[in-house]
Design an enzyme around this catalytic site. Structure first.
Site, short mmCIF file in Angstrom:
data_model
loop_
_atom_site.label_atom_id
_atom_site.label_comp_id
_atom_site.label_asym_id
_atom_site.label_seq_id
_atom_site.Cartn_x
_atom_site.Cartn_y
_atom_site.Cartn_z
N SER A 254 -27.03 -48.50 -146.32
CA SER A 254 -27.20 -47.76 -145.08
C SER A 254 -26.99 -48.72 -143.92
CB SER A 254 -28.59 -47.15 -145.01
OG SER A 254 -29.53 -48.17 -144.70
N LYS A 255 -27.12 -48.18 -142.73
CA LYS A 255 -26.88 -48.98 -141.53
C LYS A 255 -27.76 -50.23 -141.47
CE LYS A 255 -24.90 -45.56 -138.49
NZ LYS A 255 -25.44 -44.21 -138.62
N ARG A 256 -28.93 -50.13 -142.12
CA ARG A 256 -29.82 -51.29 -142.14
C ARG A 256 -29.12 -52.53 -142.71
NH1 ARG A 256 -33.30 -51.24 -145.88
NH2 ARG A 256 -32.47 -49.40 -146.88
N GLY B 101 -26.22 -53.58 -142.14
CA GLY B 101 -25.10 -54.06 -141.31
C GLY B 101 -23.97 -53.04 -141.35
#
Ligand code: GLU
Length: 482
Positions: free
Chosen positions: A253-255, A257
């Site tokens: 996920s966006k976490r 990067g």
């Protein structure tokens, strides 16, 4: 002609991320491997989740990776339209057909009633599920709702007994008891279908031969199987692709990067490297081959090699592959690919300079975008640095000056710096005459011309900087040591 037809069916909810595009790639590879068709269908029936340029982002991502489609919203095809929002009449007709045959029913429940029902179920610790209220309406009650013009949806009448099985070609049989399946809404009161109705109708009407989608869709399978059965259609083989995880083994996920394909493009990853990496997320040919070109992937890709276990997205592997494919490029091709990165950084370099510079950095480039910083000494007349850098280990200002003066008299004699080997030999001889170590002599010259103690190969750098600018920089360095 193969009758394999596979589709990538994204919703235009943002830039496609690694997990989405891996599905597109597997579809594409299977179509190309079999000589079948790769179809792009836009699932835009949930307008609340849509983003404005969602379609463009999808097309751009696919084009970047070279995943060309045979049928789709922009190119058309025999089974269009390929945008679900343009197929509303088809879904309505199909949903009403199910109502007519008793496999689905009109539900008039208000949002308030459904909310109350859910709260009560939660309070009792039950699973929230439609309570069949409208499934049990008498003809008179139904007629009353119709007369009142109450808004209505169409729900699937899921059998309360028995169980439903999906033969998944990746996971094997997936089975669930029907009593645990909700009476899914098929058509909403605004006339839009839900995903479940639209996907089944379209996969059937578009003659999709194999359905591949992410593992997160597994919970939907009973609804889909029941819909196929209600319509009396054959279910094409389905395969749920393994999740893509980050290095911490949590879903990517966006976490973690960058996760969107376009972000990777903008960071300077080559489509060749991304394609190679994506193909290995849940598919493996053998346990040793790492490098797969597009042609090789098309040749080798078969469904039986898709894995069940989640795949881990490995950024170090991506960097390694990117370096590999950068070094595979010709100097001209690398220069061409670097060009837009310089433009975007507002440090444009002409093509001839880039062409001369590209081979100097090819070996050390990880990402195309790194080239901009590596080229900073090519811009402007002067380079800025701390004059103390000119004085290397074991040197003093006088010896640094002597090195620069000697270098200058060698360089001055050459009208161009093209003969790197010759110039280097003369500079070495000059260094010998001064009794200096090459690291000292060339180190001082490097700082004078590039402003840095570490740079691309020095002779090549001198050539790209050019004679006039090089000599000015050497002279200025010498003066700064007084
Ligand atoms: N529109 C769905 C998505 O974006 C497609 C799922 C499917 O391929 O059936 O994930």
């Amino acid at each position: 002609m193969s009758d394999i037809r596979v589709r990538f069916a994204p919703s235009p909810t943002g830039a496609p991320h690694i997990g989405n595009i891996r599905t597109a790639l597997f579809d594409y590879l299977w179509a190309r491997h079999t000589g079948g068709k790769f179809i792009l269908r836009i699932e835009d029936t949930d307008q609340a989740r849509e983003v404005e340029n969602g379609l463009e982002l999808i097309l751009e991502s696919l084009r970047f990776l070279g995943l060309d489609w045979d049928e789709g919203p922009d190119v058309g095809g025999a089974y269009g339209p390929y945008r679900q929002s343009e197929r509303l009449a088809i879904y309505k007709e199909h949903a009403e057909r199910l109502v007519a045959q008793g496999a689905a029913y009109y539900c008039y429940c208000s949002a308030e009633r459904l909310e109350r029902m859910r709260r009560e179920q939660q309070a009792r610790g039950e699973r929230t599920q439609y309570d069949y209220h409208c499934r049990n309406l008498s003809p008179q009650e139904r007629a009353a709702h119709e007369r009142a013009g109450d808004p209505k949806v169409i729900r699937l009448a899921v059998p309360r007994e028995g169980k439903t099985t999906l033969r998944d070609f990746i996971h094997g049989d997936l089975t669930i008891a029907n009593k645990d399946v909700d009476d899914q809404v098929l058509l909403k009161s605004d006339g839009f279908p839900t995903y479940h109705l639209a996907v089944v109708v379209d996969d059937h009407l578009m003659r999709i031969s194999h359905v591949m989608r992410g593992d997160d869709w597994v919970p939907s399978f009973p609804k889909h199987v029941l819909l196929y059965q209600a319509f009396g259609w054959e279910i094409p083989p389905h395969g749920h692709l393994p999740n893509v995880l980050g290095p911490d083994k949590k879903k990517l996920s966006k976490r973690h990067g960058a996760t969107s394909v376009l972000q990777f493009r903008d960071e300077g990853y080559l489509p060749e490297a991304l394609l190679n990496l994506l193909a290995r997320l849940g598919w493996s040919y053998d346990d040793k081959t790492e490098i797969f070109s597009r042609a090789r992937l098309i040749e080798c890709f078969t469904l039986d090699k898709i894995e069940r276990a989640p795949a881990t997205f490995d950024r170090d592997k991506l960097d390694w592959l990117n370096g590999y494919y950068i070094r595979e490029l010709t100097d001209d091709a690398l220069a061409e690919r670097l060009f837009p990165f310089f433009e975007r950084a507002r440090r444009p370099l002409d093509r001839a300079t880039l062409r001369a510079f590209a081979p100097l950095i090819k070996e050390r480039l990880k990402k195309l975008s790194d080239a901009v910083a590596m080229a900073d000494f090519l811009f402007g007349d002067e380079v800025e640095y701390d004059a103390r850098l000119l004085i290397g280990k074991g040197m003093d200002a006088a010896s640094a000056r002597a090195a620069l003066r000697a270098a200058q008299s060698v360089l001055e004699k050459h009208t161009t710096f093209d003969d790197e080997a010759e110039i280097e030999a003369e500079l070495r001889a000059a260094s010998d005459r001064l009794g200096m170590k090459y690291a000292q002599f060339f180190g001082t010259l490097r700082v004078a011309v590039t402003g840095k103690t570490v740079s691309p190969p020095l002779m090549g750098s001198l050539r790209v900087v050019g004679r006039a600018k090089t000599l000015r920089r050497v002279a200025r360095a010498e003066a700064s040591l007084v």
